[in-house]
Structures are given as structure tokens and as C-alpha cells.
Design a protein around this motif. Structure first.
Motif, mmCIF file in Angstrom:
data_model
loop_
_atom_site.group_PDB
_atom_site.id
_atom_site.type_symbol
_atom_site.label_atom_id
_atom_site.label_comp_id
_atom_site.label_asym_id
_atom_site.label_seq_id
_atom_site.Cartn_x
_atom_site.Cartn_y
_atom_site.Cartn_z
ATOM 1 N N ASP A 54 27.677 -12.484 -6.780
ATOM 2 C CA ASP A 54 26.392 -11.785 -6.910
ATOM 3 C C ASP A 54 25.868 -11.232 -5.590
ATOM 4 O O ASP A 54 24.968 -10.393 -5.583
ATOM 5 N N TRP A 55 26.419 -11.680 -4.464
ATOM 6 C CA TRP A 55 25.934 -11.240 -3.147
ATOM 7 C C TRP A 55 25.996 -9.719 -3.005
ATOM 8 O O TRP A 55 25.035 -9.068 -2.593
ATOM 9 N N GLU A 56 27.154 -9.139 -3.354
ATOM 10 C CA GLU A 56 27.344 -7.701 -3.186
ATOM 11 C C GLU A 56 26.422 -6.905 -4.125
ATOM 12 O O GLU A 56 26.075 -5.768 -3.830
ATOM 13 N N GLN A 57 26.042 -7.494 -5.216
ATOM 14 C CA GLN A 57 25.204 -6.791 -6.183
ATOM 15 C C GLN A 57 23.720 -6.880 -5.835
ATOM 16 O O GLN A 57 22.964 -5.946 -6.075
ATOM 17 N N TYR A 58 23.306 -8.013 -5.284
ATOM 18 C CA TYR A 58 21.861 -8.275 -5.188
ATOM 19 C C TYR A 58 21.311 -8.495 -3.783
ATOM 20 O O TYR A 58 20.090 -8.434 -3.601
ATOM 21 N N CYS A 59 22.150 -8.829 -2.806
ATOM 22 C CA CYS A 59 21.583 -9.343 -1.550
ATOM 23 C C CYS A 59 21.108 -8.270 -0.581
ATOM 24 O O CYS A 59 21.865 -7.383 -0.187
ATOM 25 N N TYR A 60 19.874 -8.372 -0.199
ATOM 26 C CA TYR A 60 19.334 -7.571 0.893
ATOM 27 C C TYR A 60 18.424 -8.447 1.736
ATOM 28 O O TYR A 60 17.418 -8.969 1.247
ATOM 29 N N VAL A 61 18.805 -8.639 2.984
ATOM 30 C CA VAL A 61 17.962 -9.350 3.945
ATOM 31 C C VAL A 61 17.967 -8.502 5.215
ATOM 32 O O VAL A 61 19.007 -8.379 5.867
ATOM 33 N N PRO A 62 16.827 -7.889 5.562
ATOM 34 C CA PRO A 62 16.800 -6.987 6.714
ATOM 35 C C PRO A 62 17.316 -7.667 7.978
ATOM 36 O O PRO A 62 17.039 -8.844 8.222
ATOM 37 N N GLU A 63 18.022 -6.950 8.771
ATOM 38 C CA GLU A 63 18.600 -7.439 10.028
ATOM 39 C C GLU A 63 19.541 -8.623 9.800
ATOM 40 O O GLU A 63 19.750 -9.434 10.682
ATOM 41 N N PHE A 64 20.077 -8.725 8.577
ATOM 42 C CA PHE A 64 21.081 -9.756 8.331
ATOM 43 C C PHE A 64 22.196 -9.265 7.407
ATOM 44 O O PHE A 64 23.363 -9.295 7.768
ATOM 45 N N SER A 65 21.840 -8.795 6.221
ATOM 46 C CA SER A 65 22.889 -8.476 5.252
ATOM 47 C C SER A 65 22.455 -7.392 4.277
ATOM 48 O O SER A 65 21.327 -7.375 3.798
ATOM 49 N N GLY A 66 23.382 -6.520 3.988
ATOM 50 C CA GLY A 66 23.148 -5.525 2.960
ATOM 51 C C GLY A 66 22.748 -4.184 3.531
ATOM 52 O O GLY A 66 22.127 -4.091 4.582
ATOM 53 N N SER A 67 23.143 -3.141 2.792
ATOM 54 C CA SER A 67 22.801 -1.777 3.196
ATOM 55 C C SER A 67 21.432 -1.410 2.646
ATOM 56 O O SER A 67 20.895 -0.364 2.958
ATOM 57 N N GLY A 68 20.872 -2.273 1.821
ATOM 58 C CA GLY A 68 19.601 -1.957 1.184
ATOM 59 C C GLY A 68 19.774 -1.805 -0.323
ATOM 60 O O GLY A 68 18.818 -1.875 -1.081
ATOM 61 N N LEU A 69 21.003 -1.594 -0.750
ATOM 62 C CA LEU A 69 21.255 -1.455 -2.181
ATOM 63 C C LEU A 69 20.946 -2.754 -2.924
ATOM 64 O O LEU A 69 21.391 -3.823 -2.516
ATOM 65 N N ILE A 70 20.213 -2.642 -4.015
ATOM 66 C CA ILE A 70 20.010 -3.785 -4.912
ATOM 67 C C ILE A 70 20.293 -3.289 -6.319
ATOM 68 O O ILE A 70 19.641 -2.379 -6.809
ATOM 69 N N GLU A 71 21.276 -3.886 -6.957
ATOM 70 C CA GLU A 71 21.690 -3.434 -8.278
ATOM 71 C C GLU A 71 20.869 -4.100 -9.381
ATOM 72 O O GLU A 71 20.309 -5.181 -9.197
ATOM 73 N N SER A 72 20.855 -3.452 -10.514
ATOM 74 C CA SER A 72 20.241 -4.029 -11.709
ATOM 75 C C SER A 72 21.152 -5.117 -12.275
ATOM 76 O O SER A 72 22.377 -5.008 -12.219
ATOM 77 N N PRO A 73 20.548 -6.187 -12.833
ATOM 78 C CA PRO A 73 21.378 -7.200 -13.500
ATOM 79 C C PRO A 73 22.225 -6.600 -14.626
ATOM 80 O O PRO A 73 23.295 -7.111 -14.924
ATOM 81 N N VAL A 74 21.755 -5.525 -15.217
ATOM 82 C CA VAL A 74 22.519 -4.890 -16.292
ATOM 83 C C VAL A 74 23.894 -4.468 -15.783
ATOM 84 O O VAL A 74 24.919 -4.684 -16.436
ATOM 85 N N LYS A 75 23.925 -3.882 -14.594
ATOM 86 C CA LYS A 75 25.188 -3.433 -14.012
ATOM 87 C C LYS A 75 26.062 -4.618 -13.609
ATOM 88 O O LYS A 75 27.269 -4.632 -13.861
ATOM 89 N N ALA A 76 25.452 -5.607 -12.972
ATOM 90 C CA ALA A 76 26.238 -6.759 -12.505
ATOM 91 C C ALA A 76 26.876 -7.490 -13.692
ATOM 92 O O ALA A 76 28.069 -7.796 -13.684
ATOM 93 N N ILE A 77 26.073 -7.728 -14.693
ATOM 94 C CA ILE A 77 26.584 -8.483 -15.853
ATOM 95 C C ILE A 77 27.656 -7.688 -16.593
ATOM 96 O O ILE A 77 28.665 -8.245 -17.037
ATOM 97 N N GLN A 78 27.451 -6.388 -16.690
ATOM 98 C CA GLN A 78 28.463 -5.544 -17.345
ATOM 99 C C GLN A 78 29.819 -5.704 -16.652
ATOM 100 O O GLN A 78 30.853 -5.886 -17.300
#
Lengths: 288, 288, 288, 288
Positions: A187-211
Motif C-alpha cells: 500500500d505504500w506506493e499507492q497511498y504514502c505521502y510524507v513531505p521531505e520523506f517519501s512520495g512524489s505527492g501522488l495519493i491513489e484512491s482505494p478503488v484503484k489500489a483494491i482493483q
């Protein structure tokens, strides 16, 4: 050289495991302890043990699913009640470093010290020694398997070269059960955003992740594989994501031929098969 | 200056090719050999030859599709059985560097040495010299076409200025068939995440990737073009992605007017047309 | 250690708040004042107060929704008419730094000076002192809560460890109402792209953003939580995003059991409950 | 301070313009001329004039749509036949820098020289002086409007603070029509990936891009605004994207109350309205 599918208990067609990495603050502090100064960021990570884990424990209980929680030693010491609640719900506590240390470049001695410190922390809090390990950031070193074997671990879950668990050859003729994971089931790649630590800013919908996770489940079931999902309570413990996960658990469990189990159960089964160990081969720099 | 569509054999409306870049570990080691120290990352790349290729070979066989596999020399030496299995299934083995070297800034001499080393490796493993080349990371240098022609290559597949194959003019009046590719028909951008190496962390669903590739197929078919898809077994060999690819192959093959072929077959056909070669023109720094 | 849900007024099942951060130019200038030289970028940020806010005020009025606008002091001084229009529409003006300063690493003295400067600016423009605060970039320091309490703030909205508001313990036995937010309920990650400042380039469709926010609303409603959406007028004030937000407001308001309120109203309600304060615990570097 | 909607000709409800930035190689060379050494990357950019523009000209002709093409001077010199074909199809050629120079930090003198060089190039190739300008990378400097006015430009299209065109006040009592654009109506963020130059690797499906642009069209139409789409032939000239654009043009044109026009036509109309000019106000560093 390919890994043959393993037979599953009671004629099951495949195995499925819903695993949780309770990184909490460790994920950031292991990279840079100055993140400790950031109150909001710390609260973002604390959501995992404080809010996510209780919600997920309830969810798993409703489905009667037993699972594996990978807990950094520091997280266990900071949240002993949370770890004990996980144990009380019948789940497995497994090793995930002490401070979720990035293992790339760590020497054997450094890694051994971290493993021991994490073991001590988990044993003191959970009351028993873990038999499973997952490298922080899924970054296993070539010396790691022997370190794990020497400490009595039954299995590791940090490699990605196949869809089936196997016996990993360890130097000196020993072995370690390996239960593979993959980035697309995290789930990290789908949901994680922590400024100055991880993620490009993208946060996916659970609909996409679960699919995506469901499609991989369907395809891995057809292959007789072990589908291992990795969720982080500070991410997938959020209400709509937990609800989406609820639907996914329901879906997975609606198949009579799927063995839903903890990784310890899967590893014990694999060990009982008496498989010949195989190696993961290190590339030889002399070849380049 | 535009490239005219070419006529296709047997009155086909367009050509389609499912190509595979078997980068495996080379993709990382060519950039930084210290990735060899990372056991999990190496296992992630090894998924390609160990698990992805066998699955994809089976899939292609079910559809009766013959394809092209671009293999770095080092990958061939590390996985000779895999390369021989590809050959045994009737597919083409083509050149993809020795260690998937980033070619930007390489001198003619450096690139020549890499080409020769890759040729030797492929010839020793596959039993014959490849006639096709695809630059690692799709990064062709201006001196590359002549180097390829001098080594007897029939075609290259690394340029992106049109939708149709053509004869590329090579210095000294020679020629090389060019079969264009494009970033939107590559699985890397959709699926690849390797920490400290590639990707922002985004991992797309196969549903989205296949939708995009299908739309481009439909539109390129209407244009009479050559639709060339590039997949990497360490990515698209994963179960749900292979299954989605299965559906796409089914869809492409459901059109009677599409010529599904390997790139060697396409290049041979283009060569047989006796087309006038055209140049890709280098911008002149004096103009800036 | 988990935070219990709070009871809501008039038997409501949950609370919902549509909040707006009117960062405008401050978001960039606080990071690097040289962005002031960039006319197009400044105009991109000015869209918020000039075009976005009027559109959103009209939209909120149509739905009879009262909300909270977090305004950096500099933005208030630059756009006093905009701030007064917000006040005239019955909305709350709350504190959001002076120049949207990144608070990470700021000393207590530095942060105090910024808070005071922002307070002066808002008071002079809006005519009254704000009682609510949201840290720029949601970056609260451990000394922030006491600074806020000492200045008479009733609440903060910058932490993320639970789904429910609570009384946050402040040193010396004081308290501050905390109303949690989360990254997945923020439009910045979905829509923001400013070259050489923010964003990987990804811009999502309002369809995706609204779907995600709606799913979280549904799930938080079931939990009895406070669903707090954060929009930026320079982003969500764009026509299609405002229209999508219109649909979301309609959807949220279609539930009779949802209390749609400003954060001040929510904070006042929480304060009236006389809850025992809880701490957010700082990790101790000595533990690592 | 907000910008009032303008009345449109013949009682139209809104205006719509499909504009194209023919950046081609200039987009890369303006940033770093060493990209000229990269044959594949150059071919990727050359796709625009060689393949994309002819396809898009055909598409626009089928719909009877007249549009605006922004062309860097260097691109015009490198592809004079392409520019003349655009002119022959009745479209407007407008200014887009000489080598698509990043304008941030350029002095007035540097920018003046670039503007003149671009003007000379376009005039020599297209046979007439352009009256419209769009800053490369949509990066206008505060001195740009006067430079443009002094060179006889009628309009600029690089600012983003409103949804409607207006008269922009230029020092010394002069004016320039401004036709706003926005990042969400640009194909670059949806489609562009050039390694070591631009993009995180994400490539969106045309389905998603068109959905977003259509939603913004619907909402801007309701506002009586000017919907200005920016496409790049090296991106949106690809078959499936051009086909998706085809559907969008069809959709936009299916509304009887929409005025589909070139930016020159829109600017001329705005100029004829005799609007009072307004300023975009530079933030004062003394305020920080």
C-alpha cells in the motif's frame, strides 16, 4: 531454475496472507532522527498504532482472519499495549528491524546488532521470540539469510524472484523458508505521502489500489501461488482504505479453495514439505 | 519530410509486434554495479528470467505469436538456459547492450566495444548472431547506426519520430531498417518501481496500461502503422499483468487484417520494399 | 491510547467541514522570495483570491454552508477586500502563518514572531482575532501548541493521529482543541503543479479526487468522525473542480445525520464537552 | 479585483481554442544544448513537426477549426515546410521564443534579444509578423508585457489568474490583450516523459486527459469563459491521443453556443470591446 508451485494444505488451490508492517515513527527515524522534531509528521506515523491497528484488528476479527504483523523493535517499545493487543487477537508478531533501519550497505556486524536489538525488544514486549523476518524497505543483504538462520528464524519475507514460497539455501547447508513479496502488493506506493520523506505527492484512491490487488489475487490464485499483501496501518488504517480492504478480504475469503493464513503458518507448511533448497545467485562483479 | 506508410504483406492493414526487453539485473548494474550488493533488488530483477519469461513463453505459444526478445549480453551469460528456451520457442533474440549500459555520452569506441561484447555473448549462448538492436534506455547516439550497419545488423528499434518503419540513411550510402518505438507503449513507465533506482513510486493497474495500449493499437491500425509494444518480463511477467497482456494479445489477434510478427520479420519485409533511405537530422549547435 | 469518538450536537452522527487554505502567493514566497520575480507563477497563485474565492463563496452560499478559511497574514494584507468578503459571507478567518513559512526547524522565538505578525495582519484586516490555527504545510513543532495557547487560540488543525477531535494537552496543564486533518483529504496532492516549486507534474481529474474524498466521507461518517476537507482556492477554485466540489457538498449535505460546520463551531463544541486532555508523545532520541 | 466575463460575438456563450505549441527539439535544447547529442531523444521531439503536425492539420481541417500554433524561431528555421503548411491551412503562427528559452531570471535585454530573434525567424519563414506570444514554459517576466507591446504584439497567452481574457495594463498607459491558460489544460503534464529531461515517468491514458479537459470545458462554458487547450504535436500528435482529441473537438463543436476560434480572433474581439486595462500586481519584497 524456476520455482515450482508448492502443494497447499487440504487441497487448497493457493494461499493468501494479509500482512501488516507497523512501521509507525520508525520508518522515518531510521532514516533521519531529526524527523523526531516534526510534531505533525510524528502524529501522521502514530496514526498507525493509535488508530489504524485497533481498526484493523477489529476488521480481521470480523472475518476470522489470522495474520502477521511486522513490528520494528522501537515501535514495540513505544507501543507495548498495541503489540500485546495484536498478540491477544491471535496474530503473529514478526521482526522488522529495530528502527526500520535502511539495510543497504550495512555490514554483517551492524545488521547482526540490529537483529538482536529488535529480537530483544519484541521478546520483551510480545513474550515470545519471532520466527519471521521482513527487511525494512524490503532490502535484504546477501549476509542476511545466515544471520537470520543463526538466530533461529524459520522464514524471511523480503525477496521477489518468484510467486511461490521456497526453501532458500543458506551457507553451511542450512535453509530458511522464503515467502516472496512484490511492490505491486504494497500500500505504500499507492497511498504514502510524507513531505521531505517519501512520495512524489501522488495519493491513489482505494478503488484503484483494491482493483489492482484483486486482479493480482485472481491471477495468482490461478497459478497456485502465495498472494501476500502488505499494508501499513498508518496508511491502510484510514477509514475508507480499511473499508476497501474489508471488501477485499471478503472477496478473497469467498473462494473456498484459498488458504488464508499467517506467514508463520505458510512457512511451517512449506518447511514440512521437505523441499530441496535453492539459491538466489549474487551477480559477480568480475563479469561486468 | 513525413514518413509514408509502408504496404504490409498479404494485404494486411497494419503490423503489430509484442517485444520483450529481458533487462533483468543488467538494467541496474549498468548504471551502478553496487546494486549487486542488494539481494532483494537483485531478486526483483531476477523475477524476469526466472518467472516472467517462462510464463510469457507459454502465453505466446498459446496464441501462436512469434516475437522478439532483446537481451543484454550479461543477462544471456547469466541465464543461458532462459535464452535457449526463448530460441527453442521460435522467437528472435536481439541485441540490447552488454550490461544495459546508458549510452548517453559514450564515444564511438566505447559503444563499439559494448556492441562487440554483447554480440559475442549472444552468439555464444543463442548460437547465432542477432540482426536486430535496441539501445538500452532507447538512447541511440548519432554514431550508433553506422556501428550497427558495420556489424551486419539489419535493423534498429530505438527511434521515435514516426509511426512507420523506414530505411534509415547511414553514412557512406548505407542503410538500416528502423522500426520506431514510443514511451507510451512501454510497460516500464506504468509498472516499474525500484527504490534508489527508478520510478517515483507510482505503480499503475494493468487495467489502465492495457486500456492505453489498446487505444494506441486501434488508432495505429487505422493509420496502417507498426504497433510495437515493449514489455519487460520482470514487470509484465507478474501474474495479473501477464493475464492482462493475454487479453490484449487476444484482442490484437482478433483482427484479421493485422500482421502479428517479430521485428526481424517486419525488418525483412521493409528491406524487401527497396525504400529510399531517409535521414534523421542532427540539430546544429551553430544554430542556437 | 486511542481517541474515543466525541458525541456530536443534536444527535448528529458525524461532523464535516469544508475548509480552505488561501495560500495564494505566500505558499511560494515563504519558501523562496525570488518566486516574486515570476509573473506567470504569481498569477497562478493569484487565481485563488481573485477568481477562486469569489466562486467558492458563491458556491458555499448556495448550499448555506459556513466554513473556515485559513489565511496567511501576507495574503490578508495583499487582498484585504477578499478577506472582508469572506467575513461578510459569515465564514471564519483562521491563522495560517504570515508568509506560509515552512515551520520545520523554526525556533520557539522565530515561530512566536511569525504567529504574532500573522495575528496582527489578520486582526487589522478581518477586524477580530482568529481562534483557529493551521500550520503552513501542516508542519507543527512541539513548541507550537503552547505558543498557540498563550496567544488565546481555541484550536489547532495540523495533526493526523486520529479521526476525531480531542483536547490536546499543553504544558503547564493547559489545553488546545485539536481537529485532525490528513493528506488524502487535501486537494494539493491531487491538483497542484507549479514548475520549480511543487509537484511531479501529475494533475488528477476532479472525478478521481472527488471519488476518493467521498469514499473517505462515507467511511468516516460510519465511524462518527470529523471529516475535514482542505481545498486551496488557487486549485479547487478552477471551474470544473469547483463544480465537482459542488456535487460533493450536495452529497455530504444530503445526509440528515451529518453536522456541516466551521472548525470554530466544531472546536467550541469539543471544548464544551470537558474532555480530559491527551498528549502526543515525542519520540525520545535516547531510545534510538 | 475579479475579472468580469467578456461578451462573445454573435451571442456565443463562451470561447474555445485548440492551441498547439510546436516545441519540437527546442524544448530540450533551450535548457541544455547537449541534448542535441541524443539521437533518440531528438527523434522523440521531431515526431511533432514530422508526424504530429500533419496529422493534427488534417484533423483540424476535417472539423473546420482554425487554431493557433506557437512556434519557437529555431523550430521554424528547422522545419520551414511545416510552418508553411500550418499557414496554408489557415492557422495562426505565434511566437514561442527562439529556442524555447527558460525565461526565469532573464534580464530585459536578454529577453528582448530572444524576442527579436524569434520574430525574425517567424517572419522569414511564415511571411508575416506574429501578433501573439506565449512564453516558453509559461514563464512571463514582469518586464515581458512592455517588451511585447513595444514590438507590436496584440496579445499574450501566459498568465493564469482568471478564466476570462482581459486587457493587461502595460507601463506608460499601454495595453496587451491577455488570454489566460492553465496547467490542467495542457497535455505536457498528462503525457510527457523524456528521460533526463522531463517527467516522473507517469504517462496517462488519453481517456483520463480528455475526461479532465471535457469537464473543464463544461464548467468554463457555464461561466462564459475562454477555454484554451494547449497541446504539443510531439505528444498529442500520437495516434490514440489525436483520435481522443478528435472526439473532444467533436464534443466542443456540438454546442451551438460555443465560439471556436484562434487566439488572434479572440484577442481582436477583446481589443474591440474597449475594456479598461487591469494590472497584475507584483508582490513587494519589502512586505516579507
Amino acid at each position: 531454475m524456476t520455482v515450482a508451485p508448492v502443494p497447499w494444505p487440504n487441497g487448497a488451490r493457493c494461499a493468501a496472507s494479509f500482512t501488516f508492517d507497523v512501521d509507525a515513527e520508525s520508518a522515518l527515524l531510521g532514516v533521519d532522527t531529526s524527523h523526531a522534531d516534526r510534531m505533525s509528521v510524528i502524529s501522521h506515523q502514530a496514526y498507525g498504532p493509535l488508530t489504524g491497528v485497533p481498526r484493523l484488528l477489529k476488521l480481521l476479527a470480523e472475518h476470522g482472519v489470522t495474520s502477521t504483523f511486522f513490528v520494528p523493535g522501537y515501535t514495540a517499545l513505544r507501543y507495548p499495549d498495541v503489540v500485546r493487543a495484536i498478540v491477544d487477537h491471535g496474530h503473529e508478531i514478526a521482526h522488522h528491524g529495530y528502527l526500520h533501519e535502511p539495510m543497504r550497505g550495512k555490514t554483517e556486524q551492524e545488521e547482526a546488532a540490529i537483529l538482536d536489538r529488535g529480537l530483544d525488544a519484541l521478546e520483551s514486549v510480545a513474550g515470545s521470540r519471532p520466527v519471521g523476518y521482513r527487511a525494512p524497505m524490503w532490502e535484504l543483504n546477501w549476509h542476511s539469510p545466515k544471520l537470520l538462520h543463526d538466530r533461529g528464524f524459520l522464514y524471511d519475507s523480503s525477496l521477489m524472484d518468484t510467486d511461490h514460497p521456497y526453501e532458500l539455501a543458506v551457507p553451511d547447508g542450512e535453509r530458511l523458508v522464503e515467502i516472496p513479496i512484490q511492490w505491486a502488493l504494497d500500500d505504500w506506493e499507492q497511498y504514502c505521502y510524507v513531505p521531505e520523506f517519501s512520495g512524489s505527492g501522488l495519493i491513489e484512491s482505494p478503488v484503484k489500489a483494491i482493483q489492482m490487488w484483486k486482479l493480482e489475487f485472481d491471477a495468482m490464485r490461478a497459478e497456485g501461488a502465495s498472494w501476500v499483501l502488505t499494508n501499513h496501518p498508518f496508511l491502510s488504517g484510514r477509514p475508507s482504505r480499511a473499508r476497501a480492504l474489508d471488501g477485499l478480504i471478503e472477496y478473497v475469503r469467498s473462494h473456498d479453495d484459498v488458504w488464508v493464513a499467517s506467514l508463520r503458518e505458510i512457512a511451517s507448511h512449506v518447511r514440512s514439505l521437505g523441499l530441496a533448497p535453492r539459491s538466489v545467485v549474487r551477480p559477480d562483479p568480475a563479469d561486468f
